[in-house]
Design a protein around this motif. Sequence first.
Motif, PDB file in Angstrom:
ATOM      1  N   SER A 105     -11.518   2.663  -2.033  1.00  0.00           N
ATOM      2  CA  SER A 105     -12.028   3.179  -3.152  1.00  0.00           C
ATOM      3  C   SER A 105     -11.309   2.173  -4.438  1.00  0.00           C
ATOM      4  N   ASN A 106     -10.341   1.497  -4.251  1.00  0.00           N
ATOM      5  CA  ASN A 106      -9.549   0.930  -5.347  1.00  0.00           C
ATOM      6  C   ASN A 106      -9.923  -0.806  -5.269  1.00  0.00           C
ATOM      7  N   ILE A 107     -10.087  -1.062  -4.201  1.00  0.00           N
ATOM      8  CA  ILE A 107     -10.075  -2.642  -3.904  1.00  0.00           C
ATOM      9  C   ILE A 107     -11.641  -3.081  -3.345  1.00  0.00           C
ATOM     10  N   PHE A 108     -11.878  -2.636  -2.238  1.00  0.00           N
ATOM     11  CA  PHE A 108     -12.991  -3.146  -1.453  1.00  0.00           C
ATOM     12  C   PHE A 108     -14.452  -2.663  -1.974  1.00  0.00           C
ATOM     13  N   ALA A 109     -14.259  -1.712  -2.703  1.00  0.00           N
ATOM     14  CA  ALA A 109     -15.615  -1.024  -3.658  1.00  0.00           C
ATOM     15  C   ALA A 109     -15.957  -2.121  -4.686  1.00  0.00           C
ATOM     16  N   TYR A 110     -14.949  -2.852  -5.169  1.00  0.00           N
ATOM     17  CA  TYR A 110     -15.137  -3.908  -6.124  1.00  0.00           C
ATOM     18  C   TYR A 110     -15.186  -5.308  -5.830  1.00  0.00           C
ATOM     19  N   VAL A 111     -14.491  -5.724  -4.817  1.00  0.00           N
ATOM     20  CA  VAL A 111     -14.380  -7.103  -4.564  1.00  0.00           C
ATOM     21  C   VAL A 111     -14.341  -7.145  -2.976  1.00  0.00           C
ATOM     22  N   SER A 112     -14.914  -8.282  -2.390  1.00  0.00           N
ATOM     23  CA  SER A 112     -14.680  -8.538  -0.941  1.00  0.00           C
ATOM     24  C   SER A 112     -13.422  -8.597  -0.444  1.00  0.00           C
ATOM     25  N   ALA A 113     -13.174  -8.243   0.621  1.00  0.00           N
ATOM     26  CA  ALA A 113     -11.652  -8.412   1.412  1.00  0.00           C
ATOM     27  C   ALA A 113     -11.482  -9.898   1.331  1.00  0.00           C
ATOM     28  N   ASP A 114     -12.552 -10.817   1.387  1.00  0.00           N
ATOM     29  CA  ASP A 114     -12.290 -12.274   1.645  1.00  0.00           C
ATOM     30  C   ASP A 114     -11.582 -13.002   0.310  1.00  0.00           C
ATOM     31  N   GLN A 115     -11.818 -12.114  -0.606  1.00  0.00           N
ATOM     32  CA  GLN A 115     -11.003 -12.614  -1.794  1.00  0.00           C
ATOM     33  C   GLN A 115      -9.519 -12.259  -2.013  1.00  0.00           C
ATOM     34  N   ILE A 116      -9.158 -11.396  -1.418  1.00  0.00           N
ATOM     35  CA  ILE A 116      -7.670 -10.905  -1.330  1.00  0.00           C
ATOM     36  C   ILE A 116      -6.685 -11.590  -0.433  1.00  0.00           C
ATOM     37  N   ARG A 117      -5.691 -12.005  -1.264  1.00  0.00           N
ATOM     38  CA  ARG A 117      -4.726 -12.866  -0.520  1.00  0.00           C
ATOM     39  C   ARG A 117      -3.444 -12.024  -0.130  1.00  0.00           C
ATOM     40  N   TYR A 118      -2.920 -11.379  -1.131  1.00  0.00           N
ATOM     41  CA  TYR A 118      -1.818 -10.435  -0.958  1.00  0.00           C
ATOM     42  C   TYR A 118      -1.980  -9.018  -1.370  1.00  0.00           C
ATOM     43  N   LEU A 119      -1.324  -7.963  -0.903  1.00  0.00           N
ATOM     44  CA  LEU A 119      -1.465  -6.706  -1.305  1.00  0.00           C
ATOM     45  C   LEU A 119       0.053  -6.359  -1.485  1.00  0.00           C
ATOM     46  N   VAL A 120       0.396  -6.084  -2.938  1.00  0.00           N
ATOM     47  CA  VAL A 120       1.786  -5.994  -3.252  1.00  0.00           C
ATOM     48  C   VAL A 120       2.206  -4.582  -3.404  1.00  0.00           C
ATOM     49  N   VAL A 121       2.809  -4.185  -2.409  1.00  0.00           N
ATOM     50  CA  VAL A 121       2.993  -2.529  -2.511  1.00  0.00           C
ATOM     51  C   VAL A 121       4.301  -2.146  -3.155  1.00  0.00           C
ATOM     52  N   GLY A 122       4.183  -1.834  -4.439  1.00  0.00           N
ATOM     53  CA  GLY A 122       5.390  -1.476  -5.502  1.00  0.00           C
ATOM     54  C   GLY A 122       5.475  -2.649  -6.122  1.00  0.00           C
ATOM     55  N   ASN A 123       6.013  -2.616  -7.454  1.00  0.00           N
ATOM     56  CA  ASN A 123       6.888  -3.658  -8.003  1.00  0.00           C
ATOM     57  C   ASN A 123       8.220  -3.360  -8.505  1.00  0.00           C
ATOM     58  N   GLU A 124       9.251  -4.100  -8.316  1.00  0.00           N
ATOM     59  CA  GLU A 124      10.486  -3.885  -8.371  1.00  0.00           C
ATOM     60  C   GLU A 124      11.087  -2.521  -8.124  1.00  0.00           C
ATOM     61  N   VAL A 125      10.925  -1.920  -7.032  1.00  0.00           N
ATOM     62  CA  VAL A 125      11.297  -0.398  -6.704  1.00  0.00           C
ATOM     63  C   VAL A 125      12.833  -0.388  -6.270  1.00  0.00           C
ATOM     64  N   PHE A 126      13.133  -1.119  -5.331  1.00  0.00           N
ATOM     65  CA  PHE A 126      14.572  -1.050  -5.045  1.00  0.00           C
ATOM     66  C   PHE A 126      15.491  -1.241  -5.961  1.00  0.00           C
ATOM     67  N   LEU A 127      16.190  -0.419  -6.294  1.00  0.00           N
ATOM     68  CA  LEU A 127      17.545  -0.193  -7.265  1.00  0.00           C
ATOM     69  C   LEU A 127      16.890   0.064  -8.735  1.00  0.00           C
ATOM     70  N   LYS A 128      15.796  -0.328  -8.918  1.00  0.00           N
ATOM     71  CA  LYS A 128      15.205  -0.217 -10.415  1.00  0.00           C
ATOM     72  C   LYS A 128      14.419   0.955 -10.589  1.00  0.00           C
ATOM     73  N   ASP A 129      13.770   1.471  -9.544  1.00  0.00           N
ATOM     74  CA  ASP A 129      12.933   2.516  -9.464  1.00  0.00           C
ATOM     75  C   ASP A 129      13.358   3.330  -8.233  1.00  0.00           C
ATOM     76  N   PRO A 130      14.572   4.019  -8.162  1.00  0.00           N
ATOM     77  CA  PRO A 130      15.063   4.595  -6.965  1.00  0.00           C
ATOM     78  C   PRO A 130      14.045   5.674  -6.246  1.00  0.00           C
ATOM     79  N   PHE A 131      13.475   6.418  -7.118  1.00  0.00           N
ATOM     80  CA  PHE A 131      12.772   7.753  -6.946  1.00  0.00           C
ATOM     81  C   PHE A 131      11.626   7.214  -5.780  1.00  0.00           C
ATOM     82  N   TYR A 132      11.055   5.893  -5.842  1.00  0.00           N
ATOM     83  CA  TYR A 132      10.231   5.532  -4.936  1.00  0.00           C
ATOM     84  C   TYR A 132      10.677   4.649  -3.896  1.00  0.00           C
TER      85      TYR A 132
END
Length: 345
Positions: A105-132
Motif C-alpha cells: 500500500s505504501n510502495i509497490f502500489a506506486y512503483v515497481s519493486a525493480d526500482q527499489i534498492r534499499y528499505l531504510v527501517v527507521g532513521n537515527e532511532v538508536f539513542l536519538k529516538d529511544p522510544f522506537y
Amino acid sequence: MMNYIRTIHWFFIFLHKFLVFFHISAAIPIGICYGRVANNLPPPINAINIITTNGISSIRLFNPNPESLQPFSGTEIQLTIGVPNEDLPFIATGTTIIAQDWLQSNIFAYVSADQIRYLVVGNEVFLKDPFYTPHVIPAIFNFHKALRSLNLTDKIKISSAQATSILSNSYPPSDSIFDPNILPHLTQFLQFLRDTSSPLMVNVYPYFSYINNKQYVSLDSALFRSTSELNDQNLIYDNLFDQTIDAFIFAMEKEGYVDIPVVVTETGWPTAGGEAASGENALAYNGNVVKRSLSNIGTPKRPGIGVEVFLFDLFDENEKMGSEFEKHFGIFGINGVKAYDLILY
C-alpha cells in the motif's frame, strides 16, 4: 576427463574472482536525498526532470509519500525508501502479512519493486529516538520475511540509518566503540546485516563535528584540505570523512563483524545559515565526496572499496526544525539551477 574437470573448476574460480573484483571496482553512482520538509518545492515531476537532466540515478526518499513516489514509476531511477519511525511499532508488533500490506500500500502500489534498492527501517532511532528502539529489529525481521515471501530479498536490501552518536568514542578510529547502552539491540542488528549481506547505513556530517568541536576538529580536515595527517595503526588519515567511516568499521570489528559494508545515507554541507556555511565550502566538501566515491578510493581501512553515498539534499528545506543552517543544504535551487557547480558523475 579429470584434466577437463580441473580446467572447468579453475575456470569458474577465476570467473568468480573476476566478477567479485569487477563488482568492487565498478563505480557506484552518487545518490541524492530528496527531502520534502518545505512549502516551496517544485512539483515532483519537475524535480524528477532536474534529477534525470543532471544524470542522477539514485534517490533516497525519507517517507513513501504517494505524491512524491508515484512520479518515479517507469523511470530508471533507483530508490532508497524510508520507513518512518512512527510506523515501526505497528510493523514490529504485527505479522508478515501486515508488513506485506504496508509494502504494497505504501510502495509497490506506486512503483515497481525493480526500482527499489534499499528499505531504510527507521532513521537515527538508536539513542536519538529511544522510544522506537525496541521496535527496530522486530520491524526489520517482519519486513525481511515479507520480502522473502515475495522473492525480493536479493533485490531489496534492508537496513536502518544511524547517527554517528551511536559511537561512544570515535577518535582515533581504531579506538572506536559503540555506546554500550544500545549494544543488545545493535548486535542483533549487525547480525542481521551480516546474515543478509546488507550494509550498515550511517549519516555522516563533518560539518556538525566541526561546529560543535572546533577546539579539536579543523575546518581543513572537514573539507578535505588538511596538510596534517593522523597516523592510526599505520593507517594515514587527512580528512574527517574517512576517519568517521573507519570508526564505524573498527567498532563493528570489536563486536566480531568484519565484513559488513558501509553506506553513507546522508552527508552534506550547508550553503548558508551558520559558521563556515557557504557555497564555496559546500562545493569543496561535496565535490571531494563525489570524486572519492566515483573513483572507488575507499578509506584507509578499506582502500579501493568505494563507499556508496547519498548527498543531502536535493533542495533547501525551509520548514526544517533546528538551527538556521539546517534549511540550507540544497544542491539545487527550486528552479533547477545548481546552487554551486557540483559535478555529479
